[in-house]
Design an enzyme around this catalytic site. Structure first.
Site, short mmCIF file in Angstrom:
data_model
loop_
_atom_site.label_atom_id
_atom_site.label_comp_id
_atom_site.label_asym_id
_atom_site.label_seq_id
_atom_site.Cartn_x
_atom_site.Cartn_y
_atom_site.Cartn_z
N HIS A 155 -2.74 7.28 2.29
CA HIS A 155 -3.12 6.10 1.78
C HIS A 155 -4.54 5.92 2.38
CE1 HIS A 155 -4.00 2.00 1.23
NE2 HIS A 155 -3.62 1.51 2.26
N ASN A 215 -10.21 0.59 0.40
CA ASN A 215 -8.81 0.64 0.33
C ASN A 215 -8.57 -0.05 -0.94
OD1 ASN A 215 -6.18 0.01 0.53
ND2 ASN A 215 -6.49 -0.67 2.75
N CYS A 246 1.07 -1.43 0.15
CA CYS A 246 -0.04 -0.02 0.11
C CYS A 246 0.84 1.50 -0.02
CB CYS A 246 -0.95 0.07 1.06
SG CYS A 246 -2.05 -1.49 1.09
#
Length: 342
Positions: free
Chosen positions: A255, A285, A110
Protein backbone atom coordinates in the site's frame (compact mmCIF):
# COMPACT_ATOMS: atom_id res chain seq x y z
CA UNK A 1 -6.98 -19.01 -9.13
CA UNK A 2 -4.75 -16.20 -10.29
CA UNK A 3 -4.59 -12.79 -11.95
CA UNK A 4 -5.41 -12.89 -15.66
CA UNK A 5 -5.22 -9.15 -16.33
CA UNK A 6 -4.72 -5.76 -14.70
CA UNK A 7 -5.98 -2.24 -15.33
CA UNK A 8 -5.96 1.18 -13.75
CA UNK A 9 -7.25 4.72 -14.10
CA UNK A 10 -6.01 8.06 -12.82
CA UNK A 11 -7.99 11.28 -13.20
CA UNK A 12 -6.65 13.83 -15.65
CA UNK A 13 -5.93 16.63 -13.17
CA UNK A 14 -2.40 16.31 -11.82
CA UNK A 15 -2.01 18.33 -8.62
CA UNK A 16 1.48 19.42 -7.59
CA UNK A 17 2.45 20.07 -3.99
CA UNK A 18 2.28 23.86 -4.25
CA UNK A 19 -1.53 24.38 -4.08
CA UNK A 20 -1.90 21.61 -1.50
CA UNK A 21 0.87 23.10 0.64
CA UNK A 22 -0.62 26.59 0.46
CA UNK A 23 -4.03 25.45 1.73
CA UNK A 24 -2.45 23.31 4.47
CA UNK A 25 -0.05 26.00 5.64
CA UNK A 26 3.13 24.09 4.73
CA UNK A 27 5.64 24.05 1.86
CA UNK A 28 6.46 21.78 -1.04
CA UNK A 29 9.77 20.96 0.62
CA UNK A 30 7.99 20.03 3.86
CA UNK A 31 5.59 17.67 2.04
CA UNK A 32 8.38 15.91 0.18
CA UNK A 33 10.50 15.60 3.32
CA UNK A 34 7.61 14.15 5.35
CA UNK A 35 6.01 11.93 2.69
CA UNK A 36 8.13 11.65 -0.46
CA UNK A 37 5.06 12.77 -2.45
CA UNK A 38 5.50 15.19 -5.36
CA UNK A 39 2.03 15.11 -6.91
CA UNK A 40 -1.32 13.36 -6.91
CA UNK A 41 -4.46 13.21 -9.10
CA UNK A 42 -7.85 14.70 -8.23
CA UNK A 43 -11.10 13.61 -9.85
CA UNK A 44 -13.10 16.13 -11.89
CA UNK A 45 -16.23 17.59 -10.35
CA UNK A 46 -18.41 15.27 -12.42
CA UNK A 47 -16.42 12.12 -11.62
CA UNK A 48 -17.40 9.72 -8.84
CA UNK A 49 -15.79 6.54 -7.53
CA UNK A 50 -17.81 4.37 -9.92
CA UNK A 51 -16.55 6.36 -12.91
CA UNK A 52 -12.92 5.66 -12.01
CA UNK A 53 -13.76 2.04 -11.23
CA UNK A 54 -15.42 1.52 -14.63
CA UNK A 55 -12.33 2.80 -16.48
CA UNK A 56 -10.05 0.49 -14.49
CA UNK A 57 -12.42 -2.45 -14.93
CA UNK A 58 -12.54 -2.09 -18.70
CA UNK A 59 -8.75 -1.88 -18.88
CA UNK A 60 -8.40 -5.05 -16.77
CA UNK A 61 -10.92 -6.94 -18.89
CA UNK A 62 -9.06 -5.92 -22.06
CA UNK A 63 -5.76 -6.98 -20.51
CA UNK A 64 -7.21 -10.38 -19.62
CA UNK A 65 -8.94 -10.78 -22.97
CA UNK A 66 -12.27 -11.70 -21.37
CA UNK A 67 -15.83 -10.43 -21.61
CA UNK A 68 -17.71 -8.67 -18.84
CA UNK A 69 -20.70 -10.99 -19.30
CA UNK A 70 -18.49 -13.92 -18.24
CA UNK A 71 -17.83 -12.44 -14.78
CA UNK A 72 -19.31 -14.23 -11.80
CA UNK A 73 -18.42 -11.62 -9.17
CA UNK A 74 -17.53 -7.96 -8.97
CA UNK A 75 -16.20 -6.57 -5.71
CA UNK A 76 -15.29 -2.92 -5.30
CA UNK A 77 -13.00 -2.17 -2.36
CA UNK A 78 -13.72 1.42 -1.37
CA UNK A 79 -14.27 3.66 1.62
CA UNK A 80 -15.57 6.50 -0.57
CA UNK A 81 -18.58 4.99 -2.36
CA UNK A 82 -20.69 7.06 -4.74
CA UNK A 83 -23.42 7.11 -2.10
CA UNK A 84 -24.38 5.11 1.02
CA UNK A 85 -26.74 2.92 -1.01
CA UNK A 86 -26.67 1.03 -3.33
CA UNK A 87 -23.25 -0.60 -3.63
CA UNK A 88 -20.90 1.13 -6.04
CA UNK A 89 -20.12 -2.32 -7.46
CA UNK A 90 -23.71 -2.58 -8.74
CA UNK A 91 -23.26 0.65 -10.69
CA UNK A 92 -20.05 -0.74 -12.17
CA UNK A 93 -21.80 -4.00 -13.05
CA UNK A 94 -24.49 -2.21 -15.04
CA UNK A 95 -22.10 0.07 -16.91
CA UNK A 96 -19.69 -2.65 -18.04
CA UNK A 97 -22.46 -5.09 -18.93
CA UNK A 98 -21.58 -7.82 -16.43
CA UNK A 99 -25.12 -9.19 -16.48
CA UNK A 100 -24.28 -12.48 -14.71
CA UNK A 101 -22.16 -11.09 -11.90
CA UNK A 102 -23.06 -10.73 -8.25
CA UNK A 103 -21.72 -7.34 -7.14
CA UNK A 104 -20.95 -5.87 -3.74
CA UNK A 105 -18.64 -3.41 -1.99
CA UNK A 106 -16.04 -4.15 0.67
CA UNK A 107 -14.76 -1.50 3.07
CA UNK A 108 -11.49 -2.24 4.79
CA UNK A 109 -10.14 1.24 4.00
CA UNK A 110 -6.57 1.15 2.64
CA UNK A 111 -6.23 -2.62 3.07
CA UNK A 112 -9.48 -3.18 1.19
CA UNK A 113 -8.01 -4.45 -2.08
CA UNK A 114 -6.14 -7.33 -0.43
CA UNK A 115 -9.23 -8.24 1.62
CA UNK A 116 -11.36 -8.18 -1.55
CA UNK A 117 -8.80 -10.23 -3.47
CA UNK A 118 -8.86 -12.97 -0.83
CA UNK A 119 -12.66 -12.88 -0.74
CA UNK A 120 -13.14 -13.25 -4.49
CA UNK A 121 -10.42 -15.91 -4.78
CA UNK A 122 -12.28 -17.95 -2.17
CA UNK A 123 -15.62 -17.53 -3.95
CA UNK A 124 -14.09 -18.54 -7.27
CA UNK A 125 -12.43 -21.63 -5.80
CA UNK A 126 -15.72 -22.69 -4.26
CA UNK A 127 -17.67 -22.23 -7.50
CA UNK A 128 -14.96 -23.86 -9.64
CA UNK A 129 -15.25 -27.21 -7.87
CA UNK A 130 -17.02 -29.63 -10.17
CA UNK A 131 -17.52 -27.20 -13.05
CA UNK A 132 -16.13 -27.47 -16.56
CA UNK A 133 -16.16 -23.70 -17.09
CA UNK A 134 -14.52 -21.98 -14.10
CA UNK A 135 -15.97 -18.53 -13.36
CA UNK A 136 -14.19 -15.19 -13.43
CA UNK A 137 -14.02 -12.45 -10.82
CA UNK A 138 -13.27 -8.73 -11.01
CA UNK A 139 -11.66 -7.03 -8.02
CA UNK A 140 -11.48 -3.23 -8.06
CA UNK A 141 -9.89 -0.82 -5.60
CA UNK A 142 -11.23 2.70 -6.09
CA UNK A 143 -11.27 5.79 -3.90
CA UNK A 144 -11.80 9.56 -4.14
CA UNK A 145 -10.20 10.93 -1.00
CA UNK A 146 -10.13 14.44 -2.43
CA UNK A 147 -13.83 14.55 -1.47
CA UNK A 148 -13.33 13.77 2.22
CA UNK A 149 -10.06 15.46 3.20
CA UNK A 150 -9.91 18.78 5.03
CA UNK A 151 -7.63 20.91 2.81
CA UNK A 152 -6.42 22.80 5.90
CA UNK A 153 -5.38 19.65 7.78
CA UNK A 154 -1.70 19.17 7.01
CA UNK A 155 -1.74 15.68 8.55
CA UNK A 156 -4.04 14.32 5.82
CA UNK A 157 -4.46 16.81 2.97
CA UNK A 158 -0.87 16.38 1.81
CA UNK A 159 -1.14 12.60 1.47
CA UNK A 160 -4.15 11.63 -0.56
CA UNK A 161 -5.09 11.40 -4.21
CA UNK A 162 -7.75 9.70 -6.31
CA UNK A 163 -7.53 6.61 -8.50
CA UNK A 164 -8.71 3.11 -9.34
CA UNK A 165 -7.05 -0.20 -10.09
CA UNK A 166 -8.50 -3.57 -11.02
CA UNK A 167 -7.60 -7.21 -11.65
CA UNK A 168 -9.45 -10.07 -13.31
CA UNK A 169 -9.22 -13.37 -11.41
CA UNK A 170 -9.70 -16.79 -12.91
CA UNK A 171 -8.28 -20.26 -13.35
CA UNK A 172 -4.55 -20.39 -14.15
CA UNK A 173 -2.14 -23.27 -14.89
CA UNK A 174 -1.03 -25.53 -12.07
CA UNK A 175 1.83 -24.03 -10.08
CA UNK A 176 0.68 -20.47 -10.76
CA UNK A 177 -1.78 -18.10 -9.13
CA UNK A 178 -2.64 -17.15 -5.57
CA UNK A 179 -0.64 -19.09 -3.00
CA UNK A 180 -2.49 -17.75 0.01
CA UNK A 181 -3.46 -14.73 2.09
CA UNK A 182 -3.13 -13.57 5.67
CA UNK A 183 -5.73 -11.08 6.97
CA UNK A 184 -5.85 -9.43 10.39
CA UNK A 185 -7.81 -6.67 12.11
CA UNK A 186 -7.27 -4.83 15.40
CA UNK A 187 -10.56 -3.19 16.24
CA UNK A 188 -9.33 -1.75 19.51
CA UNK A 189 -7.42 0.76 17.35
CA UNK A 190 -10.38 1.70 15.18
CA UNK A 191 -10.26 5.33 16.29
CA UNK A 192 -6.85 5.92 14.68
CA UNK A 193 -8.40 6.36 11.22
CA UNK A 194 -11.99 7.52 10.94
CA UNK A 195 -14.75 9.60 9.36
CA UNK A 196 -17.01 10.36 12.28
CA UNK A 197 -20.20 11.65 10.68
CA UNK A 198 -22.57 10.48 7.96
CA UNK A 199 -23.41 7.06 9.45
CA UNK A 200 -26.06 5.86 11.87
CA UNK A 201 -24.24 7.12 14.99
CA UNK A 202 -23.86 10.69 13.74
CA UNK A 203 -26.24 11.21 10.80
CA UNK A 204 -25.54 14.11 8.49
CA UNK A 205 -26.84 17.40 9.87
CA UNK A 206 -26.02 21.08 9.88
CA UNK A 207 -24.11 20.48 13.11
CA UNK A 208 -21.94 17.65 11.76
CA UNK A 209 -21.14 19.72 8.68
CA UNK A 210 -20.21 22.77 10.76
CA UNK A 211 -17.99 20.64 12.99
CA UNK A 212 -16.17 18.99 10.07
CA UNK A 213 -17.39 15.55 11.05
CA UNK A 214 -17.44 14.35 7.44
CA UNK A 215 -13.71 14.88 6.97
CA UNK A 216 -11.21 12.03 7.11
CA UNK A 217 -9.14 12.10 10.31
CA UNK A 218 -6.00 10.19 11.20
CA UNK A 219 -3.60 9.90 14.12
CA UNK A 220 -0.51 9.78 11.93
CA UNK A 221 2.07 8.98 14.61
CA UNK A 222 0.03 6.12 16.04
CA UNK A 223 -0.62 4.75 12.54
CA UNK A 224 3.11 4.85 11.81
CA UNK A 225 3.83 2.91 14.99
CA UNK A 226 1.12 0.36 14.16
CA UNK A 227 2.47 -0.27 10.66
CA UNK A 228 6.05 -0.43 11.91
CA UNK A 229 5.03 -3.05 14.47
CA UNK A 230 2.45 -5.11 12.56
CA UNK A 231 3.51 -5.10 8.90
CA UNK A 232 6.74 -7.09 9.41
CA UNK A 233 4.75 -9.55 11.51
CA UNK A 234 2.09 -9.95 8.79
CA UNK A 235 4.73 -10.51 6.10
CA UNK A 236 6.48 -13.09 8.27
CA UNK A 237 3.18 -14.83 9.05
CA UNK A 238 2.08 -15.20 5.43
CA UNK A 239 5.50 -16.48 4.34
CA UNK A 240 5.59 -19.07 7.12
CA UNK A 241 1.99 -20.12 6.59
CA UNK A 242 2.65 -21.04 2.97
CA UNK A 243 6.27 -22.22 3.31
CA UNK A 244 7.75 -19.47 1.15
CA UNK A 245 11.26 -18.33 2.06
CA UNK A 246 11.90 -14.56 2.21
CA UNK A 247 14.53 -14.78 -0.53
CA UNK A 248 11.98 -16.43 -2.86
CA UNK A 249 9.92 -13.23 -3.08
CA UNK A 250 10.71 -11.47 -6.36
CA UNK A 251 8.32 -8.50 -6.13
CA UNK A 252 6.80 -6.55 -3.25
CA UNK A 253 3.79 -4.30 -3.90
CA UNK A 254 2.76 -2.47 -0.71
CA UNK A 255 0.00 0.00 0.00
CA UNK A 256 1.42 3.36 -1.07
CA UNK A 257 0.70 5.15 2.20
CA UNK A 258 3.67 7.45 2.60
CA UNK A 259 7.06 7.20 0.91
CA UNK A 260 8.99 8.03 4.06
CA UNK A 261 7.03 5.47 6.10
CA UNK A 262 7.72 2.79 3.51
CA UNK A 263 11.40 3.70 3.33
CA UNK A 264 11.67 3.23 7.08
CA UNK A 265 9.87 -0.11 7.20
CA UNK A 266 11.11 -1.87 4.07
CA UNK A 267 14.49 -2.89 5.57
CA UNK A 268 12.64 -4.52 8.48
CA UNK A 269 10.65 -6.87 6.25
CA UNK A 270 13.57 -9.16 5.45
CA UNK A 271 12.93 -9.53 1.71
CA UNK A 272 16.48 -9.54 0.34
CA UNK A 273 15.71 -10.13 -3.35
CA UNK A 274 12.37 -8.43 -3.75
CA UNK A 275 11.95 -5.48 -6.06
CA UNK A 276 9.61 -3.01 -4.37
CA UNK A 277 7.18 -1.22 -6.68
CA UNK A 278 6.42 2.34 -5.55
CA UNK A 279 4.12 4.89 -7.16
CA UNK A 280 3.51 7.08 -4.11
CA UNK A 281 5.71 9.95 -5.31
CA UNK A 282 3.46 10.64 -8.31
CA UNK A 283 0.09 9.25 -7.16
CA UNK A 284 0.10 9.99 -3.43
CA UNK A 285 -1.91 7.70 -1.17
CA UNK A 286 -4.89 6.45 -3.19
CA UNK A 287 -6.23 4.20 -0.41
CA UNK A 288 -7.73 0.92 -1.68
CA UNK A 289 -6.60 1.62 -5.25
CA UNK A 290 -2.90 2.05 -4.46
CA UNK A 291 -1.89 -1.64 -4.66
CA UNK A 292 -3.70 -2.45 -7.94
CA UNK A 293 -2.45 0.84 -9.45
CA UNK A 294 1.15 -0.09 -8.64
CA UNK A 295 0.59 -3.69 -9.76
CA UNK A 296 -0.83 -2.56 -13.09
CA UNK A 297 2.09 -0.21 -13.66
CA UNK A 298 4.55 -3.05 -12.99
CA UNK A 299 2.60 -5.33 -15.32
CA UNK A 300 2.46 -2.77 -18.13
CA UNK A 301 6.19 -2.18 -17.82
CA UNK A 302 6.83 -5.91 -18.23
CA UNK A 303 8.48 -6.15 -14.81
CA UNK A 304 6.53 -9.23 -13.71
CA UNK A 305 7.73 -12.49 -15.25
CA UNK A 306 5.95 -15.82 -15.45
CA UNK A 307 6.55 -17.89 -12.33
CA UNK A 308 7.86 -15.05 -10.17
CA UNK A 309 6.59 -14.70 -6.60
CA UNK A 310 4.71 -11.46 -5.85
CA UNK A 311 3.78 -10.28 -2.36
CA UNK A 312 0.98 -7.72 -1.94
CA UNK A 313 0.55 -6.01 1.45
CA UNK A 314 -2.12 -3.55 2.53
CA UNK A 315 -2.70 -1.76 5.81
CA UNK A 316 -5.19 0.84 6.94
CA UNK A 317 -8.22 1.78 8.95
CA UNK A 318 -9.80 -0.70 11.27
CA UNK A 319 -6.95 -1.10 11.95
CA UNK A 320 -6.45 -3.87 9.41
CA UNK A 321 -3.67 -5.58 7.48
CA UNK A 322 -3.73 -7.99 4.58
CA UNK A 323 -0.97 -9.83 2.72
CA UNK A 324 -1.33 -12.03 -0.35
CA UNK A 325 1.29 -14.25 -1.97
CA UNK A 326 0.94 -15.24 -5.61
CA UNK A 327 3.02 -16.81 -8.35
CA UNK A 328 2.66 -14.63 -11.42
CA UNK A 329 1.02 -15.99 -14.54
CA UNK A 330 1.83 -14.44 -17.83
CA UNK A 331 1.75 -13.08 -20.18
CA UNK A 332 -1.21 -15.17 -21.28
CA UNK A 333 -2.48 -11.97 -22.84
CA UNK A 334 -0.63 -8.85 -23.87
CA UNK A 335 -1.05 -6.18 -21.17
CA UNK A 336 -2.78 -3.06 -22.50
CA UNK A 337 -2.01 0.52 -21.70
CA UNK A 338 -4.08 1.54 -18.71
CA UNK A 339 -6.79 4.12 -19.07
CA UNK A 340 -4.81 6.38 -16.74
CA UNK A 341 -3.96 9.79 -18.04
CA UNK A 342 -0.30 10.08 -18.97
Amino acid sequence: MGILGTGSYLPEAKISNEPVAERAGVTDEWIQRKTGIRSRRYAADDEATSDLAVHAARAALASAGVRAEDLGWIVVATSTPDQPQPATACMVQERIGAVRAAAFDLNSVCSGFVFALATVAGLLAQRAAGTTSPPLGLVIGADLYSRIIDPADRRTAILFGDGAGAVVLGAVPSGRGIIGSHLASHGHLSDLIRVEAGGSRAPASARTLAEGGHYFKMNGRAVFEYVQRELPRAVSDVLKAYAVEPDEVDHFVPHQANGVLLGTILPELGLPRARTHLTVAEHGNTSASSIPLALDEANRQGALKDGEVVLLAGFGGGMSLGATLLRWTGPAHTPVRSAAAA
